[in-house]
Design an enzyme around this catalytic site. Structure first.
Site, short mmCIF file in Angstrom:
data_model
loop_
_atom_site.label_atom_id
_atom_site.label_comp_id
_atom_site.label_asym_id
_atom_site.label_seq_id
_atom_site.Cartn_x
_atom_site.Cartn_y
_atom_site.Cartn_z
N ASP A 173 74.54 9.85 65.51
CA ASP A 173 74.90 9.68 64.10
C ASP A 173 76.13 8.78 64.02
O ASP A 173 77.11 8.98 64.75
CB ASP A 173 75.20 11.06 63.49
N ASN A 181 80.21 1.39 54.40
CA ASN A 181 79.54 0.96 53.16
C ASN A 181 80.57 0.74 52.06
O ASN A 181 80.52 -0.27 51.35
CB ASN A 181 78.57 2.04 52.68
N GLU A 216 71.48 7.03 58.78
CA GLU A 216 72.33 6.44 59.82
C GLU A 216 72.27 7.32 61.06
O GLU A 216 73.24 7.50 61.78
CB GLU A 216 73.77 6.25 59.33
P1 GH3 Z 1 80.18 11.34 59.59
O1 GH3 Z 1 81.15 10.72 60.53
O2 GH3 Z 1 80.51 12.77 59.34
O3 GH3 Z 1 78.78 11.17 60.04
O4 GH3 Z 1 80.38 10.62 58.21
P2 GH3 Z 1 79.42 9.58 57.51
O5 GH3 Z 1 80.22 8.87 56.48
O6 GH3 Z 1 78.75 8.74 58.52
O7 GH3 Z 1 78.30 10.51 56.91
P3 GH3 Z 1 77.72 10.71 55.50
O8 GH3 Z 1 76.51 11.55 55.73
O9 GH3 Z 1 78.76 11.21 54.54
O10 GH3 Z 1 77.30 9.27 55.02
C1 GH3 Z 1 76.17 8.62 55.48
C2 GH3 Z 1 75.99 7.40 54.63
O11 GH3 Z 1 74.96 6.57 55.11
C3 GH3 Z 1 75.63 7.73 53.20
C4 GH3 Z 1 74.50 6.78 52.86
O12 GH3 Z 1 74.76 6.07 51.68
C5 GH3 Z 1 74.51 5.81 54.01
N1 GH3 Z 1 73.19 5.25 54.30
C6 GH3 Z 1 72.04 5.93 54.55
N2 GH3 Z 1 71.03 5.07 54.77
C7 GH3 Z 1 71.55 3.82 54.64
C8 GH3 Z 1 71.00 2.50 54.75
O13 GH3 Z 1 69.82 2.28 55.01
N3 GH3 Z 1 71.83 1.45 54.58
C9 GH3 Z 1 73.15 1.64 54.30
N4 GH3 Z 1 73.92 0.55 54.15
N5 GH3 Z 1 73.69 2.86 54.15
C10 GH3 Z 1 72.91 3.95 54.33
MG MG Z 2 77.44 9.66 59.91
MG MG Z 3 74.35 11.49 59.02
#
Ligand code: GH3
Ligand code: MG
Ligand code: MG
Length: 303
Positions: A173, A181, A216
């Protein structure tokens, strides 16, 4: 386009070859039916064939029958060349699998027009095959990263557990991805995911499998990985991501992943993929808790 011309009469063969070359075909010549079969069955062999009806060893209709009897091969559009013009003969030729016939001597303009029509069949078949391949690819791959998609990687996990080979399951992860982002924009986030996929792919072996498990999150199956190498292999993947900055719009940014790594020995009672994934998720949670950019492993004996 390649075309095969088969005729046992040397002069006819030469004349036809010249005409076809002039029209722009890439000509493959055969001197009898058996030779024609061999040339047609070569890899990337001609998809258009002009077969003389009467030939020693194997006549035109028999070549047709033999070709049509072979399944799972690209279609070959066959035109019989004949001096026969009784209806019964023509029906026999078409029944043998020919697509068309031309009466000798052929009028070059008619030959040209008939072949142009015939060409459409292999072309259409190629388009269908390409469309089918594209659909297959889309059904099993993630469009952003071109890794296996969630459905396909879970299927691979099921299969690996079914077979009972020792293997490792890594749930990776991205750390603080939301921040990437928020700071650099969603498109930059996408570029980061693609680059992570690229690095992970380069870090695993041919038989291993990687899929995009969620937004992610990536799921990696290291087939044949033994318990002793689990941590080392997972560390290699972590380091591949963390050790070099990611070039985003000219800036080098640091990206890391946390990994929950599980060893499935294969000789314990068969485990369900849900159970394995739950354990991987728990290990991943610990990796996040312990500071991120790290691997936490738990084996069956450790839980
Ligand atoms: P942690 O270290 O705890 O994993 O924190 P994090 O910020 O990585 O985790 P969180 O689950 O809060 O955020 C994951 C983000 O990934 C939120 C979502 O908008 C983003 N995301 C999911 N799929 C995609 C994608 O296909 N493209 C992009 N650019 N962002 C994505
Ligand atoms: Mg994450
Ligand atoms: Mg995640």
């Amino acid at each position: 386009m390649k075309i095969l011309i088969a005729d046992d009469d040397e002069l006819s063969l030469m004349l036809m070859e010249t005409t076809l070359k002039r029209i722009g075909y890439d000509v493959v010549a055969a001197v009898n039916g058996r030779d024609a079969m061999d040339r047609l069955l070569e890899i990337d062999g001609p998809r258009l064939a002009l077969l003389d009806w009467m030939m020693p060893e194997m006549d035109g209709p028999v070549v047709c029958q033999n070709i049509r009897a072979l399944s799972h091969r690209p279609y070959i559009y066959v035109t019989l060349l004949t001096s026969k013009d009784s209806k019964a003969d023509l029906v026999e030729g078409l029944d043998a699998g020919a697509d068309d016939y031309l009466t000798k001597p052929c009028d070059p303009e008619e030959l040209k027009a008939r072949l142009r029509t015939g060409q459409r069949i292999p072309q259409l078949e190629d388009q269908l095959v390409t469309a089918r391949e594209e659909m297959r690819f889309k059904a099993t791959h993630d469009p952003l990263t071109t890794l296996w998609n969630r459905g396909k990687i879970l299927e691979s996990l099921d299969q690996t557990l079914q077979i009972g080979h020792p293997s490792a399951v890594l749930l990776c992860d991205v750390d603080y991805f939301k921040g990437i982002n928020d700071t650099h924009g969603h498109l930059a986030g996408d570029a980061v995911l693609r680059e992570i996929a690229h690095r992970l792919r380069r870090a695993v072996r041919q038989d291993d499998a990687i899929g995009r498990y969620g937004g992610e999150e990536f799921l990696v199956l290291l087939t044949g990985c033994d318990e002793r190498s689990l941590l080392e292999r997972a560390e290699q993947l972590r380091a591949k991501v963390a050790d070099t900055g990611f070039n985003i719009e000219g800036d080098s940014i640091s990206v890391t992943v946390s990994i929950g790594a599980i060893f499935a020995s294969g000789d314990e009672p068969r485990q369900s993929s849900e159970a394995i994934l739950r354990r991987a998720d728990e290990a991943l949670y610990l990796a996040k808790q312990n500071g991120r950019n790290r691997v936490v492993t738990t084996s069956a004996h450790m839980v």
